[in-house]
Enzyme design. Structure first.
Site, PDB file in Angstrom:
ATOM      1  N   HIS A 161      -3.588  -4.947   0.247  1.00  0.00           N
ATOM      2  CA  HIS A 161      -3.091  -5.320   1.407  1.00  0.00           C
ATOM      3  C   HIS A 161      -2.985  -7.083   1.483  1.00  0.00           C
ATOM      4  CE1 HIS A 161      -2.790  -1.730   3.820  1.00  0.00           C
ATOM      5  NE2 HIS A 161      -3.818  -1.290   3.096  1.00  0.00           N
ATOM      6  N   CYS A 188       0.738  -1.169  -0.138  1.00  0.00           N
ATOM      7  CA  CYS A 188       0.000  -0.070  -0.150  1.00  0.00           C
ATOM      8  C   CYS A 188       0.914   1.192   0.023  1.00  0.00           C
ATOM      9  CB  CYS A 188      -1.060  -0.213   1.135  1.00  0.00           C
ATOM     10  SG  CYS A 188      -2.308   0.827   0.703  1.00  0.00           S
ATOM     11  N   GLU A 226      -1.601  -8.895   3.112  1.00  0.00           N
ATOM     12  CA  GLU A 226      -1.438  -9.522   4.427  1.00  0.00           C
ATOM     13  C   GLU A 226      -2.837  -9.963   5.082  1.00  0.00           C
ATOM     14  OE1 GLU A 226      -1.148  -6.398   3.829  1.00  0.00           O
ATOM     15  OE2 GLU A 226      -1.683  -5.039   5.524  1.00  0.00           O
TER      16      GLU A 226
HETATM   17  N1  GLN Z   1      -1.929   6.894   2.734  1.00  0.00           N
HETATM   18  C1  GLN Z   1      -1.946   6.215   1.593  1.00  0.00           C
HETATM   19  C2  GLN Z   1      -3.489   6.003   1.093  1.00  0.00           C
HETATM   20  O1  GLN Z   1      -4.227   6.558   1.558  1.00  0.00           O
HETATM   21  C3  GLN Z   1      -1.683   4.644   1.862  1.00  0.00           C
HETATM   22  C4  GLN Z   1      -2.747   4.060   2.640  1.00  0.00           C
HETATM   23  C5  GLN Z   1      -2.229   2.576   3.376  1.00  0.00           C
HETATM   24  O2  GLN Z   1      -0.890   2.281   3.389  1.00  0.00           O
HETATM   25  N2  GLN Z   1      -3.113   1.844   3.705  1.00  0.00           N
HETATM   26  O3  GLN Z   1      -3.530   5.929  -0.329  1.00  0.00           O
END
Ligand code: GLN
Length: 536
Positions: free
Chosen positions: A509, A382, A511
């Protein structure tokens, strides 16, 4: 359908979630179909807006529900896939009740804690039951400790619920602590007695008591707890500190045959569990042949729980490759201040996890550059993917000042930016791109190979910002490979750097989709490549 309610007494952090998850594991091994559910008494509607300092990780489900990290244990310890119906907070209950009141749904009645709030809680259990009608047992864990003011309504709802569905269909399990008073050299049962008394005051008589203990539970104490708490001695179960890994928990609870006791309380016919596969997995975790050191560059590395699912996914992937994953936690702000000397020379791979806000960003960009330039396997998740994109744009494409508009509104090269539908959103709760999204895998890429050339993947998201489509061509011309895009909008999902032992980063994600015997392909690929690189 049968119901298990897991409450906690004496102190918090007893591992109630792990106890609930482990009971789920054991019942599944008895060939029963289980589902788990968590009730949290706090007033936030969901943990999505809470700081990691308060709450640890926010665990995201397929349907985009932002939930407690215990749901991560539930999904990893069992085969179930959970939804918004498996998570409930007081905030959500009150929000629903008040919305109904404003709509006039209560037809002029005075809206009260009992019955309206307790009904809303009971409805949630029923809804979870209706969602998956083939479930044999729903296990519901109640957050907090018995005696907390805010948990009272939940317990009252459970008492009513058991009366309504029939006491024979409900098993109440109370998890307590048996402290050792060192000076006296004695294990004390009084706190357990008192917390069970508190439960009985509310009208709930536990059927089984799980005693968390650093040591063993001797027969005297077992009998004493049984007598004072009004349960058969057999139903007092020890839950010891496990030596190596949380995946030993089901094996420990099996020693006192908790799954049989639960089956007996609920009148369930079920098979004796065959735990060989689970046992093999635990052994692979405990006695691996290899070891890799993975540096995690994050903002919350001092917190045990902030990157829980990532740590678990690494461990699980390690077991699949007969490798112990040693986590080396690296503070991104330290890298920002001190440069790459803050990154231990001894690490074999670098992982940059998700995150929000500006703090530590430049340190993370430096870490990504360090990994790229020194052929250190890199896995970005992410924010870690956005970081890798920014680094590549700045240092390979020569786009000076490339950045995400999250950190710099007027960045000269906004390679990461908001999509139109995210612009103008002011509410922070539940307004991100959340949950499962189907994406196309581009064949011929490393990721396609790792996913066994599946044409599509379905992964969970939790973010606002995206790779800016205006820069995609430029990035690709400079050698960045886009390995997956979302099916609907064509948003970048995975990037790779093919000139590298392993440089893969995902906007989603991974994970949140690791199970003990099914490590996530991207985690698995990362550990495999890291090990290969180390041994080369
Ligand atoms: N801050 C980034 C976004 O909002 C990444 C978010 C995250 O890593 N879950 O896109």
């Amino acid at each position: 359908m049968k119901y298990i309610f897991v409450t906690g007494g004496v102190v918090s952090s007893l591992g109630k979630g792990l106890a609930a998850a482990s009971i789920g594991t054991l019942l599944e091994h008895r060939n029963l179909k289980v589902q788990l559910q968590k009730f949290d008494p706090y007033l936030n509607v969901d943990p999505g807006t809470m700081s990691p300092y308060q709450h640890g990780e926010v665990y995201v489900l397929d349907d985009g529900a932002e939930t407690d990290l215990d749901l991560g244990h539930y999904e990893r310890f069992t085969n179930c896939t959970l939804s918004q119906f498996n998570s409930l907070s007081s905030g959500q209950v009150f929000e629903n009740v008040i919305k109904k009141e404003r709509r006039g749904d209560y037809l002029g009645a005075t809206v009260q804690f009992i019955p309206h709030v307790t009904d809303a809680i009971k409805d949630h259990i029923q809804q979870a039951a209706e969602k998956t009608p083939d479930t044999d047992v729903i296990i519901t864990e109640i957050g907090g400790t018995v005696g907390d003011i805010e948990g009272h309504l939940f317990l009252e709802a459970l008492r009513q619920f058991s009366l309504e569905v029939g006491r024979e269909n409900v098993c109440f399990i109370h998890v307590t602590l048996l402290p050792l008073v060192k000076a006296a050299g004695e294990i004390k049962t009084k706190p357990t007695q008192q917390s069970v008394a508190k439960l009985r005051e509310i009208g709930i008589q536990p059927d089984i008591i799980i005693c968390r203990t650093e040591h063993d539970l001797d027969e005297d104490n077992r009998r004493k707890i049984a007598m004072f708490c009004n349960v058969p001695a057999l139903n007092v179960v020890a839950f010891r500190d496990v030596e190596h890994t949380i995946y030993e928990c089901p094996l420990d609870l099996r020693k006192d045959k908790i799954d049989r006791l639960v089956s007996d309380v609920l009148g369930l016919e079920s098979d004796t569990p065959d735990l060989q596969q689970w046992q093999n997995f635990v052994e692979r975790l405990i006695k691996p042949s290899h070891k890799v050191r993975i540096g995690i560059v994050g903002k919350y590395i001092e917190l045990q729980d902030a990157y829980k699912s990532i740590y678990e996914s690494l461990t699980i992937a390690g077991a699949a490759h007969d490798t112990k994953v040693k986590l080396v936690k690296i503070d991104a702000e330290k890298v920002e201040k001190e440069g790459t000397k803050a990154i231990s020379k001894k690490i074999d791979g670098i992982l940059i996890p998700g995150g929000f806000g500006e703090r530590g960003i430049e340190g993370k960009i430096l870490a990504a550059q360090y990994a790229r330039e020194n052929d250190i396997p890199y896995f970005g998740i992410c924010l870690g993917m956005q970081i890798a994109t920014i680094e590549f744009a700045r240092n390979v494409c020569g786009l000076k000042g490339a950045n995400s508009t999250e950190f710099e509104k007027d960045a000269p090269h906004p390679v990461i930016c908001l999509q139109e539908e995210q612009q103008g959103i002011t509410d922070m709760g539940g307004s991100m791109r959340l949950g499962n999204c189907r994406s196309i895998l581009i064949s011929g890429t490393k990721s396609a190979e790792l996913y066994d050339n599946a044409p599509f993947i379905n992964e969970r998201h939790r973010h606002r910002y995206e790779v800016n489509s205006d820069y995609q061509d430029q990035l690709q011309e400079a050698g960045l490979v886009i390995a997956s895009v979302s099916e609907k909008e064509g948003l970048v999902e995975i990037i790779e750097n093919p000139e590298h032992p392993y440089f893969v980063a995902a906007q989603f994600h991974p994970e949140f989709k690791s199970k003990p015997n099914h490590p996530h392909p991207l985690f698995s690929g990362f550990i495999q490549a890291t090990l290969k690189n180390k041994l080369a």
